[in-house]
Design a protein around this motif. Sequence first.
Motif, PDB file in Angstrom:
ATOM      1  N   ASP A 212       1.645   6.038   3.566  1.00  0.00           N
ATOM      2  CA  ASP A 212       0.823   6.744   4.551  1.00  0.00           C
ATOM      3  C   ASP A 212      -0.554   6.110   4.739  1.00  0.00           C
ATOM      4  O   ASP A 212      -1.409   6.676   5.432  1.00  0.00           O
ATOM      5  CB  ASP A 212       0.668   8.219   4.159  1.00  0.00           C
ATOM      6  CG  ASP A 212       0.018   8.396   2.781  1.00  0.00           C
ATOM      7  OD1 ASP A 212      -0.269   7.370   2.122  1.00  0.00           O
ATOM      8  OD2 ASP A 212      -0.189   9.553   2.360  1.00  0.00           O
ATOM      9  N   ASN A 213      -0.781   4.950   4.151  1.00  0.00           N
ATOM     10  CA  ASN A 213      -2.083   4.289   4.256  1.00  0.00           C
ATOM     11  C   ASN A 213      -2.246   3.632   5.624  1.00  0.00           C
ATOM     12  O   ASN A 213      -1.404   2.847   6.052  1.00  0.00           O
ATOM     13  CB  ASN A 213      -2.212   3.228   3.154  1.00  0.00           C
ATOM     14  CG  ASN A 213      -3.597   2.596   3.103  1.00  0.00           C
ATOM     15  OD1 ASN A 213      -4.116   2.122   4.105  1.00  0.00           O
ATOM     16  ND2 ASN A 213      -4.181   2.588   1.928  1.00  0.00           N
ATOM     17  N   THR A 214      -3.330   3.973   6.314  1.00  0.00           N
ATOM     18  CA  THR A 214      -3.628   3.371   7.621  1.00  0.00           C
ATOM     19  C   THR A 214      -4.946   2.610   7.614  1.00  0.00           C
ATOM     20  O   THR A 214      -5.323   2.011   8.614  1.00  0.00           O
ATOM     21  CB  THR A 214      -3.691   4.459   8.709  1.00  0.00           C
ATOM     22  OG1 THR A 214      -4.689   5.434   8.357  1.00  0.00           O
ATOM     23  CG2 THR A 214      -2.347   5.152   8.871  1.00  0.00           C
ATOM     24  N   SER A 215      -5.633   2.609   6.480  1.00  0.00           N
ATOM     25  CA  SER A 215      -6.953   1.971   6.410  1.00  0.00           C
ATOM     26  C   SER A 215      -6.887   0.488   6.050  1.00  0.00           C
ATOM     27  O   SER A 215      -7.867  -0.231   6.225  1.00  0.00           O
ATOM     28  CB  SER A 215      -7.835   2.692   5.376  1.00  0.00           C
ATOM     29  OG  SER A 215      -7.295   2.558   4.072  1.00  0.00           O
TER      30      SER A 215
ATOM     31  N   VAL B 133       0.856  -1.184   0.000  1.00  0.00           N
ATOM     32  CA  VAL B 133       0.000   0.000   0.000  1.00  0.00           C
ATOM     33  C   VAL B 133       0.892   1.234   0.000  1.00  0.00           C
ATOM     34  O   VAL B 133       2.125   1.126   0.102  1.00  0.00           O
ATOM     35  CB  VAL B 133      -0.926   0.022   1.243  1.00  0.00           C
ATOM     36  CG1 VAL B 133      -1.874  -1.180   1.239  1.00  0.00           C
ATOM     37  CG2 VAL B 133      -0.100   0.043   2.532  1.00  0.00           C
ATOM     38  N   LYS B 134       0.298   2.402  -0.116  1.00  0.00           N
ATOM     39  CA  LYS B 134       1.078   3.635   0.012  1.00  0.00           C
ATOM     40  C   LYS B 134       1.585   3.752   1.449  1.00  0.00           C
ATOM     41  O   LYS B 134       0.943   3.283   2.391  1.00  0.00           O
ATOM     42  CB  LYS B 134       0.219   4.845  -0.356  1.00  0.00           C
ATOM     43  CG  LYS B 134      -0.078   4.949  -1.846  1.00  0.00           C
ATOM     44  CD  LYS B 134      -0.862   6.203  -2.180  1.00  0.00           C
ATOM     45  CE  LYS B 134      -0.011   7.448  -2.018  1.00  0.00           C
ATOM     46  NZ  LYS B 134      -0.717   8.666  -2.517  1.00  0.00           N
TER      47      LYS B 134
ATOM     48  N   GLY C 252      -3.041   6.939  -6.304  1.00  0.00           N
ATOM     49  CA  GLY C 252      -4.299   6.762  -5.599  1.00  0.00           C
ATOM     50  C   GLY C 252      -5.424   6.151  -6.413  1.00  0.00           C
ATOM     51  O   GLY C 252      -6.581   6.187  -5.984  1.00  0.00           O
TER      52      GLY C 252
ATOM     53  N   LYS D 116     -12.846  -1.644  -1.601  1.00  0.00           N
ATOM     54  CA  LYS D 116     -11.667  -0.986  -2.168  1.00  0.00           C
ATOM     55  C   LYS D 116     -11.272  -1.617  -3.514  1.00  0.00           C
ATOM     56  O   LYS D 116     -11.634  -2.755  -3.819  1.00  0.00           O
ATOM     57  CB  LYS D 116     -10.502  -1.059  -1.191  1.00  0.00           C
ATOM     58  CG  LYS D 116     -10.795  -0.333   0.135  1.00  0.00           C
ATOM     59  CD  LYS D 116      -9.654  -0.467   1.099  1.00  0.00           C
ATOM     60  CE  LYS D 116      -9.928   0.322   2.374  1.00  0.00           C
ATOM     61  NZ  LYS D 116     -11.079  -0.217   3.125  1.00  0.00           N
TER      62      LYS D 116
ATOM     63  N   SER E  79      -6.099   0.971  -4.110  1.00  0.00           N
ATOM     64  CA  SER E  79      -5.774   1.063  -2.681  1.00  0.00           C
ATOM     65  C   SER E  79      -4.626   0.160  -2.262  1.00  0.00           C
ATOM     66  O   SER E  79      -3.953   0.425  -1.261  1.00  0.00           O
ATOM     67  CB  SER E  79      -7.009   0.709  -1.851  1.00  0.00           C
ATOM     68  OG  SER E  79      -8.061   1.610  -2.107  1.00  0.00           O
TER      69      SER E  79
END
Length: 262
Positions: free
Chosen positions: A133-136, A130-131, A185, A146, A188
């Motif tokens: 900064d992804n926290t989901s 994932v990226k 983006g 997603k 996901s």
Amino acid sequence: MKKVLAMMVSLFMMAAIFSGCGQKSSTDDSLEKVKKAGVLLVGMHDDYPPMEFRNEGDEKVGFEVDLAKELGKKMGVKIKFVSNAWDGIFLALNSKKFDVIMSTVSITDERKKTMLFSEPIVYGGNAIFVKADNTSIKNEKDFPGKTIGCEAGSTAQDIVSKISGLRDLKKYNAAPDAFIDLKNGRISAIVTDPMVGDYYSAKEKGVYKRLKSTLNKEPIGAAFRKNDKALRDEFNKEFNALNKDGTLSKLSTKWFGYDIYK
């Protein structure tokens, strides 16, 4: 009468023996043909860094490219790479477009039904990227709702397609396109081999990250036609020789940054 019957039985048995001898003419000459030609044709989908891809000079490079060249030296033949789209690569093998596939092929029970495989070259599988900064998304349980990316025709596609509730499963013919979409983006997460995602994570530090959760672990090997056992066995012999003399460790450190053979 008994003598006639016995003679007929003998003649029948002799005919069966000679018939059987005739059937043995279709022997496995796969290695002999390669040695005689002096060239091993290697099929490859060359868009999967760091395993096989094209550099800025449009040359094929990567771990399996270097491995094929080293195997060629051991076998005493030249290596000729034949590019092929992934979604048709197995059909191309069976139509004799090339002698072997070295293109990050996962060894599965289903594929074993129609092909022969070498010993595992490396162990890959389906890791989640994932990226940074992804926290989901913490694991595949967060996939519903997603859009997830994977390589078309891969084992990742088989596994992720069974997860219900996805917004979309986007299939890519080239790994670079998938990681560009992840960065921008449009998707996901990407499910792919760990060494592939690690390559992009190292190349663009702070852009991607690999999650701790993985969907599975898979052996990766070279694929041969079902009847080409002699060629496959020679491949295995020389591969093990490269392992013993340290060549594989050097190639691993070069492309993965560490020795996967320890």
